[in-house]
Design a protein around this motif. Structure first.
Motif, short mmCIF file in Angstrom:
data_model
loop_
_atom_site.label_atom_id
_atom_site.label_comp_id
_atom_site.label_asym_id
_atom_site.label_seq_id
_atom_site.Cartn_x
_atom_site.Cartn_y
_atom_site.Cartn_z
N PRO A 33 0.84 -1.20 0.00
CA PRO A 33 0.00 0.00 0.00
C PRO A 33 0.87 1.25 0.00
N GLY A 34 0.39 2.30 -0.63
CA GLY A 34 1.12 3.56 -0.69
C GLY A 34 0.21 4.73 -0.37
N TRP A 35 0.81 5.86 -0.05
CA TRP A 35 0.07 7.06 0.31
C TRP A 35 0.85 8.25 -0.19
N ASN A 36 0.19 9.22 -0.77
CA ASN A 36 0.89 10.47 -1.07
C ASN A 36 -0.04 11.64 -0.81
N CYS A 37 0.56 12.73 -0.42
CA CYS A 37 -0.19 13.95 -0.15
C CYS A 37 0.77 15.12 -0.17
N SER A 38 0.23 16.32 -0.16
CA SER A 38 1.05 17.52 -0.13
C SER A 38 1.83 17.57 1.18
N VAL A 39 3.06 18.08 1.10
CA VAL A 39 3.85 18.22 2.32
C VAL A 39 3.20 19.24 3.26
N HIS A 40 2.32 20.06 2.73
CA HIS A 40 1.63 21.07 3.54
C HIS A 40 0.35 20.51 4.18
N ASN A 41 -0.01 19.29 3.84
CA ASN A 41 -1.23 18.67 4.38
C ASN A 41 -0.88 17.95 5.68
N ARG A 42 -0.80 18.71 6.76
CA ARG A 42 -0.40 18.14 8.06
C ARG A 42 -1.34 17.02 8.50
N ALA A 43 -2.64 17.23 8.32
CA ALA A 43 -3.61 16.21 8.73
C ALA A 43 -3.43 14.92 7.94
N GLY A 44 -3.19 15.04 6.63
CA GLY A 44 -2.97 13.86 5.80
C GLY A 44 -1.71 13.10 6.17
N ARG A 45 -0.65 13.84 6.46
CA ARG A 45 0.61 13.21 6.86
C ARG A 45 0.47 12.52 8.21
N LEU A 46 -0.23 13.16 9.14
CA LEU A 46 -0.45 12.56 10.46
C LEU A 46 -1.33 11.32 10.36
N LEU A 47 -2.35 11.38 9.53
CA LEU A 47 -3.21 10.22 9.32
C LEU A 47 -2.41 9.06 8.74
N ALA A 48 -1.56 9.34 7.76
CA ALA A 48 -0.73 8.29 7.16
C ALA A 48 0.18 7.67 8.21
N TRP A 49 0.82 8.50 9.02
CA TRP A 49 1.72 8.01 10.07
C TRP A 49 0.97 7.13 11.06
N THR A 50 -0.20 7.60 11.49
CA THR A 50 -1.02 6.85 12.45
C THR A 50 -1.44 5.50 11.90
N ALA A 51 -1.67 5.43 10.59
CA ALA A 51 -2.10 4.19 9.94
C ALA A 51 -0.94 3.25 9.62
N GLY A 52 0.30 3.65 9.95
CA GLY A 52 1.44 2.76 9.76
C GLY A 52 2.32 3.06 8.57
N PHE A 53 2.04 4.16 7.85
CA PHE A 53 2.88 4.53 6.72
C PHE A 53 4.07 5.34 7.22
N ARG A 54 5.21 5.23 6.51
CA ARG A 54 6.40 5.98 6.86
C ARG A 54 6.92 6.70 5.62
N LEU A 55 7.47 7.88 5.82
CA LEU A 55 7.94 8.71 4.71
C LEU A 55 9.05 8.00 3.94
N VAL A 56 8.91 7.97 2.62
CA VAL A 56 9.93 7.42 1.73
C VAL A 56 10.70 8.56 1.09
N ARG A 57 10.00 9.54 0.55
CA ARG A 57 10.66 10.67 -0.10
C ARG A 57 9.68 11.82 -0.27
#
Length: 96
Positions: A33-57
């Protein structure tokens, strides 16, 4: 995947539960599974982190219709296209 929670249902952890369930289902089928969002989308990045995703690039996303730009613009590295910083994440090993 897009997640939208109506205003009167927010703050009940519904989005993380939904994203986590979909991420686990995708992984159980043998896909990553993958996730992408704007670096300015704090809520989206936090949601991804909470769901187990980690930043690749992080990367720059060019918005616009490439074919609509004249040839001279395309040969100058896309001059005139709107740029938006974005990021890509992947599920961490062992989080499926």
């Amino acid at each position: 995947m897009a997640v939208h929670t109506v205003a009167d249902r927010r703050r009940r952890h519904l989005a993380p539960a939904c994203v986590t369930a979909v991420r686990e289902d995708i992984a159980s089928r043998g896909h990553t599974p993958g996730w992408n969002c704007s670096v300015h989308n704090r809520a989206g990045r936090l949601l991804a982190w909470t769901a187990g995703f980690r930043l690749v690039r992080e990367y720059v996303h060019f918005a616009g219709c490439w074919r609509a730009w004249p040839t001279w613009a395309r040969t100058r590295g896309g001059w005139g296209l709107a740029r938006s910083p974005s990021c890509t994440t992947r599920a961490s090993p062992g989080t499926a």
